[in-house]
Design a protein around this motif. Structure first.
Motif, PDB file in Angstrom:
ATOM      1  N   ILE A  60       0.860  -1.180   0.000  1.00  0.00           N
ATOM      2  CA  ILE A  60       0.000   0.000   0.000  1.00  0.00           C
ATOM      3  C   ILE A  60       0.899   1.234   0.000  1.00  0.00           C
ATOM      4  O   ILE A  60       2.038   1.184   0.469  1.00  0.00           O
ATOM      5  CB  ILE A  60      -0.941   0.041   1.226  1.00  0.00           C
ATOM      6  CG1 ILE A  60      -0.139  -0.037   2.528  1.00  0.00           C
ATOM      7  CG2 ILE A  60      -1.993  -1.058   1.143  1.00  0.00           C
ATOM      8  CD1 ILE A  60      -0.953   0.200   3.787  1.00  0.00           C
ATOM      9  N   ASP A  61       0.388   2.329  -0.526  1.00  0.00           N
ATOM     10  CA  ASP A  61       1.109   3.594  -0.451  1.00  0.00           C
ATOM     11  C   ASP A  61       0.694   4.315   0.823  1.00  0.00           C
ATOM     12  O   ASP A  61      -0.506   4.440   1.113  1.00  0.00           O
ATOM     13  CB  ASP A  61       0.782   4.491  -1.651  1.00  0.00           C
ATOM     14  CG  ASP A  61       1.586   4.144  -2.886  1.00  0.00           C
ATOM     15  OD1 ASP A  61       2.662   3.533  -2.755  1.00  0.00           O
ATOM     16  OD2 ASP A  61       1.138   4.502  -3.994  1.00  0.00           O
ATOM     17  N   ILE A  62       1.713   4.771   1.562  1.00  0.00           N
ATOM     18  CA  ILE A  62       1.449   5.587   2.735  1.00  0.00           C
ATOM     19  C   ILE A  62       2.158   6.919   2.575  1.00  0.00           C
ATOM     20  O   ILE A  62       3.144   7.036   1.853  1.00  0.00           O
ATOM     21  CB  ILE A  62       1.884   4.903   4.052  1.00  0.00           C
ATOM     22  CG1 ILE A  62       3.399   4.694   4.100  1.00  0.00           C
ATOM     23  CG2 ILE A  62       1.115   3.606   4.271  1.00  0.00           C
ATOM     24  CD1 ILE A  62       3.914   4.340   5.492  1.00  0.00           C
ATOM     25  N   LEU A  63       1.637   7.916   3.261  1.00  0.00           N
ATOM     26  CA  LEU A  63       2.224   9.243   3.293  1.00  0.00           C
ATOM     27  C   LEU A  63       2.524   9.577   4.743  1.00  0.00           C
ATOM     28  O   LEU A  63       1.617   9.597   5.574  1.00  0.00           O
ATOM     29  CB  LEU A  63       1.248  10.268   2.704  1.00  0.00           C
ATOM     30  CG  LEU A  63       1.596  11.750   2.866  1.00  0.00           C
ATOM     31  CD1 LEU A  63       2.901  12.096   2.156  1.00  0.00           C
ATOM     32  CD2 LEU A  63       0.447  12.613   2.367  1.00  0.00           C
ATOM     33  N   ASN A  64       3.790   9.793   5.066  1.00  0.00           N
ATOM     34  CA  ASN A  64       4.178  10.229   6.406  1.00  0.00           C
ATOM     35  C   ASN A  64       4.227  11.746   6.424  1.00  0.00           C
ATOM     36  O   ASN A  64       4.836  12.366   5.542  1.00  0.00           O
ATOM     37  CB  ASN A  64       5.548   9.674   6.791  1.00  0.00           C
ATOM     38  CG  ASN A  64       5.492   8.244   7.257  1.00  0.00           C
ATOM     39  OD1 ASN A  64       4.437   7.624   7.280  1.00  0.00           O
ATOM     40  ND2 ASN A  64       6.628   7.702   7.621  1.00  0.00           N
ATOM     41  N   LEU A  65       3.597  12.329   7.450  1.00  0.00           N
ATOM     42  CA  LEU A  65       3.561  13.775   7.620  1.00  0.00           C
ATOM     43  C   LEU A  65       3.832  14.133   9.072  1.00  0.00           C
ATOM     44  O   LEU A  65       3.444  13.388   9.984  1.00  0.00           O
ATOM     45  CB  LEU A  65       2.188  14.333   7.239  1.00  0.00           C
ATOM     46  CG  LEU A  65       1.749  14.188   5.793  1.00  0.00           C
ATOM     47  CD1 LEU A  65       0.301  14.598   5.635  1.00  0.00           C
ATOM     48  CD2 LEU A  65       2.647  15.021   4.879  1.00  0.00           C
ATOM     49  N   LYS A  66       4.453  15.263   9.269  1.00  0.00           N
ATOM     50  CA  LYS A  66       4.653  15.784  10.619  1.00  0.00           C
ATOM     51  C   LYS A  66       3.360  16.464  11.057  1.00  0.00           C
ATOM     52  O   LYS A  66       2.666  17.079  10.238  1.00  0.00           O
ATOM     53  CB  LYS A  66       5.816  16.774  10.634  1.00  0.00           C
ATOM     54  CG  LYS A  66       6.269  17.126  12.020  1.00  0.00           C
ATOM     55  CD  LYS A  66       7.625  17.784  12.007  1.00  0.00           C
ATOM     56  CE  LYS A  66       8.126  17.876  13.445  1.00  0.00           C
ATOM     57  NZ  LYS A  66       9.472  18.414  13.496  1.00  0.00           N
ATOM     58  N   ALA A  67       3.051  16.332  12.337  1.00  0.00           N
ATOM     59  CA  ALA A  67       1.837  16.947  12.874  1.00  0.00           C
ATOM     60  C   ALA A  67       2.141  17.485  14.271  1.00  0.00           C
ATOM     61  O   ALA A  67       3.039  16.975  14.947  1.00  0.00           O
ATOM     62  CB  ALA A  67       0.697  15.928  12.942  1.00  0.00           C
ATOM     63  N   PRO A  68       1.385  18.500  14.713  1.00  0.00           N
ATOM     64  CA  PRO A  68       1.591  18.998  16.071  1.00  0.00           C
ATOM     65  C   PRO A  68       1.326  17.885  17.086  1.00  0.00           C
ATOM     66  O   PRO A  68       0.388  17.103  16.923  1.00  0.00           O
ATOM     67  CB  PRO A  68       0.562  20.116  16.208  1.00  0.00           C
ATOM     68  CG  PRO A  68       0.181  20.486  14.817  1.00  0.00           C
ATOM     69  CD  PRO A  68       0.354  19.241  14.000  1.00  0.00           C
ATOM     70  N   LYS A  69       2.156  17.829  18.116  1.00  0.00           N
ATOM     71  CA  LYS A  69       2.029  16.754  19.109  1.00  0.00           C
ATOM     72  C   LYS A  69       0.618  16.645  19.664  1.00  0.00           C
ATOM     73  O   LYS A  69       0.119  15.550  19.875  1.00  0.00           O
ATOM     74  CB  LYS A  69       3.025  16.970  20.254  1.00  0.00           C
ATOM     75  CG  LYS A  69       4.440  16.695  19.870  1.00  0.00           C
ATOM     76  CD  LYS A  69       5.366  16.874  21.056  1.00  0.00           C
ATOM     77  CE  LYS A  69       6.789  16.770  20.594  1.00  0.00           C
ATOM     78  NZ  LYS A  69       7.498  15.649  21.080  1.00  0.00           N
ATOM     79  N   ALA A  84       3.132   6.687  12.943  1.00  0.00           N
ATOM     80  CA  ALA A  84       4.086   6.795  11.834  1.00  0.00           C
ATOM     81  C   ALA A  84       4.913   5.532  11.680  1.00  0.00           C
ATOM     82  O   ALA A  84       5.462   5.018  12.646  1.00  0.00           O
ATOM     83  CB  ALA A  84       4.998   7.989  12.044  1.00  0.00           C
ATOM     84  N   TYR A  85       4.983   5.057  10.453  1.00  0.00           N
ATOM     85  CA  TYR A  85       5.850   3.938  10.133  1.00  0.00           C
ATOM     86  C   TYR A  85       7.262   4.473   9.935  1.00  0.00           C
ATOM     87  O   TYR A  85       7.492   5.391   9.141  1.00  0.00           O
ATOM     88  CB  TYR A  85       5.380   3.213   8.866  1.00  0.00           C
ATOM     89  CG  TYR A  85       6.370   2.189   8.393  1.00  0.00           C
ATOM     90  CD1 TYR A  85       6.551   1.010   9.106  1.00  0.00           C
ATOM     91  CD2 TYR A  85       7.167   2.419   7.284  1.00  0.00           C
ATOM     92  CE1 TYR A  85       7.493   0.073   8.704  1.00  0.00           C
ATOM     93  CE2 TYR A  85       8.102   1.493   6.868  1.00  0.00           C
ATOM     94  CZ  TYR A  85       8.265   0.322   7.585  1.00  0.00           C
ATOM     95  OH  TYR A  85       9.200  -0.596   7.199  1.00  0.00           O
ATOM     96  N   HIS A  86       8.190   3.933  10.672  1.00  0.00           N
ATOM     97  CA  HIS A  86       9.622   4.211  10.523  1.00  0.00           C
ATOM     98  C   HIS A  86       9.989   5.674  10.795  1.00  0.00           C
ATOM     99  O   HIS A  86      10.951   6.192  10.249  1.00  0.00           O
ATOM    100  CB  HIS A  86      10.084   3.783   9.124  1.00  0.00           C
ATOM    101  CG  HIS A  86      11.533   3.436   9.065  1.00  0.00           C
ATOM    102  ND1 HIS A  86      12.075   2.402   9.785  1.00  0.00           N
ATOM    103  CD2 HIS A  86      12.558   3.988   8.373  1.00  0.00           C
ATOM    104  CE1 HIS A  86      13.363   2.329   9.541  1.00  0.00           C
ATOM    105  NE2 HIS A  86      13.688   3.282   8.687  1.00  0.00           N
ATOM    106  N   MET A  87       9.181   6.349  11.622  1.00  0.00           N
ATOM    107  CA  MET A  87       9.456   7.745  11.991  1.00  0.00           C
ATOM    108  C   MET A  87       9.107   7.905  13.472  1.00  0.00           C
ATOM    109  O   MET A  87       8.473   7.033  14.066  1.00  0.00           O
ATOM    110  CB  MET A  87       8.613   8.721  11.159  1.00  0.00           C
ATOM    111  CG  MET A  87       8.802   8.640   9.667  1.00  0.00           C
ATOM    112  SD  MET A  87      10.307   9.374   9.073  1.00  0.00           S
ATOM    113  CE  MET A  87       9.785  11.027   8.791  1.00  0.00           C
ATOM    114  N   ASP A  88       9.451   9.048  14.031  1.00  0.00           N
ATOM    115  CA  ASP A  88       9.127   9.374  15.418  1.00  0.00           C
ATOM    116  C   ASP A  88       7.604   9.470  15.567  1.00  0.00           C
ATOM    117  O   ASP A  88       6.977  10.370  15.015  1.00  0.00           O
ATOM    118  CB  ASP A  88       9.790  10.696  15.780  1.00  0.00           C
ATOM    119  CG  ASP A  88       9.463  11.191  17.172  1.00  0.00           C
ATOM    120  OD1 ASP A  88       8.709  10.533  17.899  1.00  0.00           O
ATOM    121  OD2 ASP A  88       9.981  12.266  17.530  1.00  0.00           O
TER     122      ASP A  88
END
Length: 118
Positions: A60-69, A84-88
């Motif tokens: 599947i295609d995923i999009l990782n984005l930063k978001a306010p805590k 998040a996959y493979h991110m903080d």
């Protein structure tokens, strides 16, 4: 369902940014990065569903984005939004593009991620 081309078109139209493909080992992994500072504000990857604890091994295609805590928890309660996959996981979310139909909602999340990485 949203596809990666729609995300790339949105990044180009909104920010004059084209995807960057920095990993030869993963030729379909595309980074969206700020021109002025080189920071990532988005990452599109094709991963197997089980990486998000979904049933199945198909890609599947995923999009990782930063978001306010403070928004991470509420966002993860929405359909198609995951830790998040493979991110903080305290600063990033993963969006399963197969589960999202509203490009406007994703546009707002991309704008937020862009602003947070400026």
């Amino acid at each position: 369902m949203i596809n990666r081309t729609q995300i790339f078109d949105l990044a180009k139209d909104s920010y004059h940014i084209h995807p960057d493909y920095p990993w030869g080992k993963y030729p379909s992994y595309a980074v969206l990065r700020q021109h002025h500072n080189g920071k990532w504000f988005g990452l599109i990857m094709d991963i197997s569903k089980d990486k998000l604890n979904l049933v199945g091994n198909e890609k599947i295609d995923i999009l990782n984005l930063k978001a306010p805590k403070e928004f991470i928890g509420p966002l993860r309660k929405k359909i198609g939004v995951y830790p998040a996959y493979h991110m903080d996981k305290s600063n990033w979310i993963s969006i399963n593009l197969n589960e999202i139909d509203n490009l406007h909602e994703v546009r707002d999340l991309i704008a937020e991620s862009f602003a947070l990485t400026s």
